[in-house]
Design a protein around this motif. Structure first.
Motif, PDB file in Angstrom:
ATOM      1  N   LEU A 185       0.839  -1.197   0.000  1.00 14.50           N
ATOM      2  CA  LEU A 185       0.000   0.000   0.000  1.00 14.50           C
ATOM      3  C   LEU A 185       0.875   1.248   0.000  1.00 14.50           C
ATOM      4  N   GLY A 186       0.680   2.091  -0.989  1.00 19.84           N
ATOM      5  CA  GLY A 186       1.416   3.347  -1.080  1.00 19.84           C
ATOM      6  C   GLY A 186       0.466   4.493  -0.754  1.00 19.84           C
ATOM      7  N   CYS A 187       0.792   5.261   0.281  1.00 21.03           N
ATOM      8  CA  CYS A 187      -0.157   6.278   0.759  1.00 21.03           C
ATOM      9  C   CYS A 187       0.440   7.678   0.644  1.00 21.03           C
ATOM     10  N   ILE A 188      -0.447   8.609   0.339  1.00 17.30           N
ATOM     11  CA  ILE A 188      -0.061  10.023   0.314  1.00 17.30           C
ATOM     12  C   ILE A 188      -0.955  10.727   1.322  1.00 17.30           C
ATOM     13  N   ALA A 189      -0.347  11.370   2.324  1.00 21.58           N
ATOM     14  CA  ALA A 189      -1.139  12.080   3.336  1.00 21.58           C
ATOM     15  C   ALA A 189      -0.941  13.573   3.130  1.00 21.58           C
ATOM     16  N   ASP A 190      -2.015  14.351   3.309  1.00 21.11           N
ATOM     17  CA  ASP A 190      -1.899  15.781   3.001  1.00 21.11           C
ATOM     18  C   ASP A 190      -1.372  16.609   4.165  1.00 21.11           C
ATOM     19  N   ASP A 191      -1.082  15.971   5.309  1.00 17.77           N
ATOM     20  CA  ASP A 191      -0.314  16.668   6.343  1.00 17.77           C
ATOM     21  C   ASP A 191       0.421  15.679   7.247  1.00 17.77           C
ATOM     22  N   PHE A 192       1.310  16.209   8.067  1.00 11.48           N
ATOM     23  CA  PHE A 192       2.268  15.382   8.803  1.00 11.48           C
ATOM     24  C   PHE A 192       1.612  14.515   9.881  1.00 11.48           C
ATOM     25  N   THR A 193       0.821  15.160  10.763  1.00 13.16           N
ATOM     26  CA  THR A 193       0.232  14.353  11.844  1.00 13.16           C
ATOM     27  C   THR A 193      -0.848  13.432  11.289  1.00 13.16           C
ATOM     28  N   GLY A 194      -1.490  13.839  10.191  1.00 10.09           N
ATOM     29  CA  GLY A 194      -2.454  12.961   9.519  1.00 10.09           C
ATOM     30  C   GLY A 194      -1.761  11.713   8.986  1.00 10.09           C
ATOM     31  N   THR A 211       4.912  -0.440   8.658  1.00 10.31           N
ATOM     32  CA  THR A 211       4.703   0.832   7.959  1.00 10.31           C
ATOM     33  C   THR A 211       5.792   1.833   8.289  1.00 10.31           C
ATOM     34  N   ILE A 212       6.209   2.566   7.275  1.00 10.45           N
ATOM     35  CA  ILE A 212       7.125   3.684   7.503  1.00 10.45           C
ATOM     36  C   ILE A 212       6.463   4.963   6.991  1.00 10.45           C
ATOM     37  N   GLN A 213       6.674   6.037   7.737  1.00 11.84           N
ATOM     38  CA  GLN A 213       6.201   7.348   7.281  1.00 11.84           C
ATOM     39  C   GLN A 213       7.409   8.128   6.783  1.00 11.84           C
ATOM     40  N   LEU A 214       7.328   8.625   5.568  1.00 11.17           N
ATOM     41  CA  LEU A 214       8.428   9.411   5.015  1.00 11.17           C
ATOM     42  C   LEU A 214       8.000  10.870   4.958  1.00 11.17           C
ATOM     43  N   ILE A 215       8.940  11.749   5.223  1.00  7.36           N
ATOM     44  CA  ILE A 215       8.594  13.164   5.314  1.00  7.36           C
ATOM     45  C   ILE A 215       8.936  13.835   3.992  1.00  7.36           C
ATOM     46  N   GLY A 216       7.916  14.175   3.231  1.00  3.89           N
ATOM     47  CA  GLY A 216       8.115  14.717   1.893  1.00  3.89           C
ATOM     48  C   GLY A 216       8.434  13.599   0.909  1.00  3.89           C
ATOM     49  N   VAL A 217       8.552  13.977  -0.379  1.00  2.00           N
ATOM     50  CA  VAL A 217       8.807  12.975  -1.420  1.00  2.00           C
ATOM     51  C   VAL A 217      10.294  12.624  -1.410  1.00  2.00           C
ATOM     52  N   PRO A 218      10.617  11.347  -1.203  1.00  6.44           N
ATOM     53  CA  PRO A 218      12.033  10.978  -1.124  1.00  6.44           C
ATOM     54  C   PRO A 218      12.708  10.996  -2.499  1.00  6.44           C
ATOM     55  N   THR A 219      14.017  11.032  -2.486  1.00  4.12           N
ATOM     56  CA  THR A 219      14.755  10.926  -3.745  1.00  4.12           C
ATOM     57  C   THR A 219      15.364   9.524  -3.883  1.00  4.12           C
ATOM     58  N   GLU A 220      15.525   8.851  -2.745  1.00  4.58           N
ATOM     59  CA  GLU A 220      16.122   7.508  -2.745  1.00  4.58           C
ATOM     60  C   GLU A 220      15.025   6.455  -2.911  1.00  4.58           C
ATOM     61  N   PRO A 221      15.407   5.223  -3.288  1.00  2.34           N
ATOM     62  CA  PRO A 221      14.423   4.137  -3.309  1.00  2.34           C
ATOM     63  C   PRO A 221      13.915   3.830  -1.897  1.00  2.34           C
ATOM     64  N   ALA A 222      12.814   3.087  -1.819  1.00  2.00           N
ATOM     65  CA  ALA A 222      12.195   2.798  -0.519  1.00  2.00           C
ATOM     66  C   ALA A 222      13.104   1.949   0.350  1.00  2.00           C
ATOM     67  N   PRO A 223      13.099   2.220   1.673  1.00  5.29           N
ATOM     68  CA  PRO A 223      13.800   1.307   2.566  1.00  5.29           C
ATOM     69  C   PRO A 223      13.130  -0.074   2.506  1.00  5.29           C
ATOM     70  N   TRP A 252       6.797   8.415  -7.283  1.00  6.62           N
ATOM     71  CA  TRP A 252       7.816   7.721  -6.491  1.00  6.62           C
ATOM     72  C   TRP A 252       7.248   6.396  -5.955  1.00  6.62           C
ATOM     73  N   LEU A 253       6.013   6.457  -5.468  1.00  3.62           N
ATOM     74  CA  LEU A 253       5.396   5.223  -4.931  1.00  3.62           C
ATOM     75  C   LEU A 253       5.229   4.177  -6.035  1.00  3.62           C
ATOM     76  N   LYS A 254       4.875   4.645  -7.240  1.00  4.17           N
ATOM     77  CA  LYS A 254       4.707   3.692  -8.353  1.00  4.17           C
ATOM     78  C   LYS A 254       6.012   2.960  -8.643  1.00  4.17           C
ATOM     79  N   LYS A 255       7.109   3.706  -8.522  1.00  7.92           N
ATOM     80  CA  LYS A 255       8.424   3.074  -8.752  1.00  7.92           C
ATOM     81  C   LYS A 255       8.688   1.963  -7.736  1.00  7.92           C
ATOM     82  N   GLN A 256       8.071   2.049  -6.566  1.00  5.80           N
ATOM     83  CA  GLN A 256       8.277   1.007  -5.547  1.00  5.80           C
ATOM     84  C   GLN A 256       7.354  -0.182  -5.797  1.00  5.80           C
ATOM     85  N   GLY A 257       6.507  -0.072  -6.830  1.00  5.09           N
ATOM     86  CA  GLY A 257       5.669  -1.199  -7.232  1.00  5.09           C
ATOM     87  C   GLY A 257       4.504  -1.493  -6.301  1.00  5.09           C
TER      88      GLY A 257
END
Ligand code: ADP
Length: 425
Positions: free
Chosen positions: A5-14, A29-41, A71-76
């Motif tokens: 599951l690839g999720c996009i949240a419209d704010d940080f605490t959300g 689950t991991i929460q990433l802050i902003g759109v990463p440039t590296e591949p997913a952990p 970016w999430l699509k790249k993680q499949g």
């Protein structure tokens, strides 16, 4: 294993709220802050990218959400989720509608749902109308929100004003019939030319039924509530193992400290209660304004007291005190000054050996996370609703041992600062 599951949240605490919900339902689950440039952990079932796009101009929110999706699509990922507030915070220009429509286009999705219901937090939807507790959304405090005043509780109408496609309703007559009736309703709506459906929900049982009916949608949108039904779909397909350790963070090391920059009522009480037992240091905004080296003083105090148990460093003050400093300095400047000082003090505390940290206050948490160079949070056990322990993932360091609880000002009971530690041991 691929990300499910690839999720996009419209704010940080959300984002943290959603991530905590997924962990409770058994997804690592991991929460990433902003759109990463590296591949997913490695080794996560779900990834939540937390943006700060709720109140941005719609075009910016769309652009940023699309970057997150790419970016999430790249993680499949197998399925995608757009998380917004359970009070559907938006204006007639967006951002929920435009972001959803853009994500659908990018995923070639013909249909999705919009369901901000979160019955455990008293957000329910009936006949398309959103209730906050016993009140219609339009009669709740949300009608006076400074940025996204919600003056219409009819979500079909609200969403319709934000999108080009047609918005329908899967009302309670279908929802109470369970997943297959809901699924049938979705199919019928699509045949009738609808691209979106608001979905009624009054209980967690409804959320599970709706979740099951969403198994084959490439995009699901909602608050965090609706997420509780999705992990089961992956389990049924044999993609997700039943595991008890989705919320395990591994070894916890280091000294304990609380940084409080929130002046909300709950935090004031938590500070008062913690001060009775633990060493406490007040970061005085007046001294900051007068140019005193408060950071150095606080850290000198901390190094003397650090062995005496959890330390409390706080700027938390009563409303009249906050008001007087704001009148003197200006509210923005006062906030910024305090946030900056608390973030610097936190950096120093980590050098002194702090490895278990609670930060109180949304803006304060943002400042601390930024100053420490944290790029992600592995989500752990829940302390209080909406506040999990997390383990920090750093942009540029292998420090693997900092655990953090980032608490919105008004969350948690009076003993939160004293008892939170018990949940991580
Ligand atoms: P909350 O989650 O309760 O809203 P935040 O951290 O988001 O808490 O916001 C609190 C704001 O108040 C921050 O900008 C913080 O720096 C500021 N602040 C904290 N203490 C004081 C104080 N004593 N005087 C003025 N501003 C303060």
């Amino acid at each position: 294993m691929a990300v499910l599951l690839g999720c996009i949240a419209d704010d940080f605490t959300g984002g943290t709220d959603l991530a905590g919900m997924l962990v409770k339902s058994g997804m690592k689950t991991i929460q990433l802050i902003g759109v990463p440039t590296e591949p997913a952990p490695d080794d996560f079932d779900a990834i939540v990218i937390a943006l700060k796009s709720r109140t941005n101009p719609a075009a910016d929110a769309v652009e940023e959400s699309l970057r997150a999706l790419q970016w999430l699509k790249k993680q499949g990922c197998r399925q995608y989720y757009f998380k917004y507030c359970s009070t559907f915070d938006s204006t007639s220009k967006g951002n929920i509608g435009p972001v959803t429509e853009t994500l659908m286009k990018a995923l070639n999705a013909k249909f999705t749902i919009a369901c901000p219901a979160f019955p455990a937090n008293k957000r329910s939807i009936y006949k398309g109308h959103l209730f906050v507790g016993d009140e219609l959304l339009s009669e709740s405090g949300m009608r006076n929100h400074p940025l996204t005043p919600m003056t219409d509780s009819n979500l079909v109408r609200v969403l319709q004003a934000q999108v080009k496609g047609k918005v329908g309703l899967t009302d309670y007559t279908f929802v109470k019939g369970g997943a297959s009736l809901i699924d049938q309703r979705f199919a019928d709506l699509q045949k009738e030319g609808y691209q979106f459906s608001i979905v009624d929900a009054l209980s967690d049982a409804d959320l599970y039924s709706i979740g099951a009916a969403c198994a084959d949608l490439s995009l699901v949108t909602g608050g965090s509530g609706i997420a509780i039904g999705l992990p089961e779909n992956f389990r049924k397909k044999g993609l997700l193992k039943i595991t008890e350790d989705a919320n395990k963070l591994g070894a916890v090391r280091g000294l304990k400290a609380v940084i409080a920059g929130s002046c909300s009522l709950a935090t004031q009480e938590q500070v008062r209660v913690m001060k009775e037992k633990s060493p406490a240091y007040f970061v005085d905004p007046i001294s900051l304004f007068d140019g005193k080296d408060v950071v150095a003083e606080a850290l000198a105090w901390a190094s003397e007291n650090i062995a005496k148990g959890p330390l409390l460093i706080y700027a938390t003050s009563a409303p009249d005190v906050v008001k007087s400093i704001q009148e003197k300095v200006g509210a923005d400047k006062a906030g910024e000054m305090v946030e900056h000082a608390l973030a610097q003090i936190t950096q120093g505390l980590i050098k002194l050996g702090v490895g278990q940290l609670i930060v109180a206050g949304g803006e304060t948490s943002g400042a601390v996370v930024k100053a420490l160079g944290i790029s992600g949070l592995r989500i752990g056990p829940e302390i209080a609703p909406g506040v999990p322990w997390t383990k920090a993932v750093f942009e540029q360091s292998d420090n693997e041992s900092l655990v953090l609880a980032l608490k919105s000002g008004n969350f948690g009971g009076p003993q939160f600062f004293n008892e939170a530690w018990d949940y991580i041991q």
